[in-house]
Design a protein around this motif. Structure first.
Motif, short mmCIF file in Angstrom:
data_model
loop_
_atom_site.label_atom_id
_atom_site.label_comp_id
_atom_site.label_asym_id
_atom_site.label_seq_id
_atom_site.Cartn_x
_atom_site.Cartn_y
_atom_site.Cartn_z
N ASP A 161 18.11 20.18 -9.75
CA ASP A 161 18.26 20.47 -8.32
C ASP A 161 17.94 19.24 -7.48
OD1 ASP A 161 15.65 20.50 -8.97
OD2 ASP A 161 15.06 22.17 -7.69
N GLY A 162 18.30 19.29 -6.22
CA GLY A 162 18.28 18.10 -5.40
C GLY A 162 16.96 17.35 -5.36
N GLN A 163 15.87 18.10 -5.16
CA GLN A 163 14.54 17.47 -5.00
C GLN A 163 14.12 16.75 -6.28
OE1 GLN A 163 12.90 17.45 -2.09
NE2 GLN A 163 11.44 16.08 -3.16
N ALA A 164 14.27 17.45 -7.40
CA ALA A 164 13.88 16.85 -8.69
C ALA A 164 14.73 15.64 -9.01
CB ALA A 164 14.01 17.91 -9.78
N LYS A 165 16.00 15.80 -8.72
CA LYS A 165 16.94 14.71 -9.00
C LYS A 165 16.57 13.47 -8.20
CE LYS A 165 22.00 14.30 -9.29
NZ LYS A 165 23.23 15.03 -8.91
N LYS A 166 16.21 13.74 -6.92
CA LYS A 166 15.90 12.63 -6.01
C LYS A 166 14.66 11.88 -6.48
CE LYS A 166 15.47 11.90 -1.03
NZ LYS A 166 15.09 12.63 0.21
N SER A 167 13.61 12.65 -6.76
CA SER A 167 12.37 11.99 -7.19
C SER A 167 12.55 11.27 -8.51
CB SER A 167 11.23 13.05 -7.32
OG SER A 167 11.58 14.06 -8.21
N LEU A 168 13.36 11.85 -9.39
CA LEU A 168 13.61 11.19 -10.67
C LEU A 168 14.39 9.91 -10.47
CD1 LEU A 168 13.04 11.78 -13.67
CD2 LEU A 168 15.32 12.78 -13.86
N ALA A 169 15.35 9.96 -9.55
CA ALA A 169 16.15 8.76 -9.27
C ALA A 169 15.27 7.66 -8.72
CB ALA A 169 17.24 9.13 -8.27
N PHE A 203 22.83 9.59 -11.71
CA PHE A 203 22.03 8.87 -10.68
C PHE A 203 22.81 7.79 -9.96
CE2 PHE A 203 18.97 10.47 -13.78
CZ PHE A 203 18.27 11.37 -12.94
N ALA A 204 24.09 7.65 -10.40
CA ALA A 204 25.00 6.67 -9.78
C ALA A 204 24.43 5.27 -9.75
CB ALA A 204 25.35 7.15 -8.35
N ALA A 205 23.88 4.91 -10.87
CA ALA A 205 23.29 3.55 -10.98
C ALA A 205 23.26 3.15 -12.45
CB ALA A 205 21.90 3.56 -10.42
N GLY A 227 5.91 8.03 -15.43
CA GLY A 227 5.08 9.26 -15.25
C GLY A 227 5.88 10.51 -15.07
N LEU A 228 7.19 10.45 -14.79
CA LEU A 228 7.99 11.67 -14.67
C LEU A 228 8.69 11.93 -15.98
CD1 LEU A 228 9.52 11.35 -11.09
CD2 LEU A 228 7.88 13.07 -11.92
N LYS A 229 9.04 13.19 -16.26
CA LYS A 229 9.57 13.53 -17.57
C LYS A 229 10.58 14.66 -17.44
CE LYS A 229 7.32 15.75 -21.09
NZ LYS A 229 6.12 15.93 -21.94
N VAL A 230 11.70 14.49 -18.13
CA VAL A 230 12.68 15.58 -18.23
C VAL A 230 12.85 15.82 -19.71
CG1 VAL A 230 15.05 16.33 -17.83
CG2 VAL A 230 13.88 14.96 -16.11
N ALA A 231 12.70 17.08 -20.16
CA ALA A 231 12.74 17.29 -21.61
C ALA A 231 13.37 18.63 -21.94
CB ALA A 231 11.32 17.26 -22.16
#
Lengths: 268, 240
Positions: A161-169, A203-205, A227-231
């Motif tokens: 979702d937008g918020q998670a995606k943004k912070s991850l980016a 992430f367009a990068a 420090g962030l993690k997607v699993a």
């Protein structure tokens, strides 16, 4: 002449002498003896009376004492009996309490032992189950499974979702080191490229990625950066399953203790 | 044959003489005094006592009781005089069973002597009990006119006392002597036994009369309520 005056005088003198003689030798000693005897008898009688009175008094006193003694003895006996009864009751109570305590303790020990055994059994079973599952999954986790997993991971990345995606980016951009992708198996090149593409697309990068193998993940892929993690991993499911099993076990133990106490009360 | 043992004279020196009366009196005195002395030498105050002591106790307490019953308070005071009177007269007649014995009471001299003793003893006891004035005032009772009669009564009763005893005792011996001359052997013995009885009666009469005289001389002085009760009690006892 019938009266001879010399004889009269002589007889008067004789008579007076006789009076004196008899007083001296007859009346006085005899009366004295009688008086002495009477006094003696009176004394003896008085003595006897006094003794009798004394004996009566002593007899009364003795009787009185005897009665008092009897009463005292009866009182003491009843008191002793009461005390013995009370002591017996107390001892019986104490023994019963001790027996109850022991039995309760034994019951508790038994229950806790049972519980521990049950817990141990459950844990062992769980661990076995997990081990088997893990092994089975590890055996099954071939390249195709890894590929599937990669695809699932990529889908999740895209579905963030937008918020998670943004912070991850932001984390990915600010990170000096390349992002770390860990997997249980060595990912094949095609999948690595697909993953890189998916990341770049999402992430367009241009994102630098470093791949690493981690067997403890069982089967799954993990992206971690700054420090962030997607699993995504089966281990997560397994962990939640273990948690649920533990909760179930705890509930069971509680209900068992309750039933044990109930059983004790019934026995009382 | 002589009327009185006074006539049997053993020894004489002027006015002094030793006749059978005096001699037998001495004999009686010796028997009485020595007997008493022998018995009372070892008196027992226990309940156990010798038969002689028992006899003397019976005699003494008997006389004492008789004196008391007549109405004299404290009989022990008069026991010496009245008891000796009785014992002497009784023993004098008792010894008549001994052959050759003449009772001294068969002599008017002896009985007169005894009567004189009573005659003197009555005022002595009366004065000792209630004082001279009280005693003498008794002669004026109930009135002064009675004084000569009272005096005559004193004298005549003394004379009667002497003559009564003398007559009885003398007659006993006389009858015995006369009977011995007429009917020997058996009959005098019966008379002798009768004489013993009269002798005892006379001894009792003589001493009891003396007691009554003394009682009259001492009792009337003190007509107390206690005395009256005492006499009334005696009276009832006698009647009982």
């Amino acid at each position: 002449m019938l009266i001879d005056w010399f004889t009269v005088i002589a007889q008067v003198v004789n008579f007076l002498i006789l009076v004196w003689l008899l007083k001296r030798f007859l009346y006085r000693p005899i009366l004295a003896a009688i008086d002495a005897r009477e006094k003696r008898i009176a004394t003896a009688l008085a003595d006897a009376d006094a003794k009798k009175a004394e004996a009566q008094k002593e007899r009364d006193a003795f009787q009185h004492k005897n009665e008092a003694f009897d009463q005292q003895r009866t009182a003491l006996l009843s008191q002793a009996t009461d005390e013995a009864k009370a002591e017996r009751q107390r001892l019986l109570d104490a023994a019963r309490q001790a027996a109850d305590a022991m039995s309760a303790k034994r019951q508790e020990t038994l229950i806790s032992e049972q519980q521990r055994l049950g817990e141990a059994l459950t844990r062992r079973a769980r661990e076995e189950v997990f081990a088997i599952a893990r092994k089975t999954l590890a055996d099954l986790a071939g390249t195709s499974l890894e590929a599937c997993m990669a695809e699932v991971f990529m889908r999740r990345l895209r579905e963030l979702d937008g918020q998670a995606k943004k912070s991850l980016a932001e984390a990915l951009e600010t990170a000096s080191d390349p992002a770390l992708v860990r997997s249980a198996f060595d990912l094949p090149a095609a999948q690595r490229a697909a993953l890189q593409n998916a990341l770049n697309e999402t992430f367009a990068a241009e994102i630098h990625v470093r791949f690493e193998t981690a067997p403890d993940l069982v089967s799954g892929i993990e992206l971690s950066t700054n420090g962030l993690k997607v699993a995504w991993s089966i281990a997560d499911y397994l962990a939640s399953l273990g948690k649920a099993a533990d909760e179930l076990l705890k509930m069971q133990a509680k209900s068992e203790i309750k039933t044990g106490q109930n059983a004790n009360e019934h026995r009382d | 044959m002589h009327l009185s043992p006074d006539d049997i004279i053993f020894w004489r020196h002027g006015f002094f003489k030793l006749n059978a009366t005096i001699a037998y009196t001495w004999g009686l005195m010796a028997v009485l005094a020595l007997g008493s002395k022998l018995v009372t030498r070892k008196l027992s105050t226990d309940l156990q006592r010798s038969r002689w002591q028992n006899l003397l106790e019976v005699v003494v307490t008997g006389i004492n009781q008789q004196i008391g019953e007549v109405g004299l308070r404290r009989p022990e005071k008069y026991l010496g005089f009245l008891g000796t009177l009785f014992l002497f007269v009784a023993l004098a007649s008792l010894f008549t069973i001994v052959p050759g014995y003449e009772p001294p009471t068969g002599s008017l001299s002896t009985t007169a002597a005894l009567a004189i003793c009573v005659f003197v003893a009555v005022p002595i006891f009366g004065i000792a009990e209630s004082g001279l004035g009280e005693y003498l005032r008794d002669y004026l009772k109930p009135t002064v006119i009675m004084l000569p009669f009272n005096i005559i009564s004193e004298l005549s009763r003394t004379l009667a006392l002497a003559v009564r005893l003398f007559g009885n005792m003398m007659s006993g011996t006389m009858i015995l002597a006369i009977l011995l001359t007429i009917t020997p052997f058996i009959f005098p013995i019966a008379m002798s036994a009768l004489g013993l009885l009269t002798g005892m009666v006379q001894a009792y009469i003589f001493s009891i009369l003396a007691t009554v005289y003394i009682a009259a001389a001492t009792r009337t002085r003190k007509p107390g309520p206690e005395n009256g009760n005492h006499d009334a009690n005696h009276e009832r006892m006698h009647h009982g």
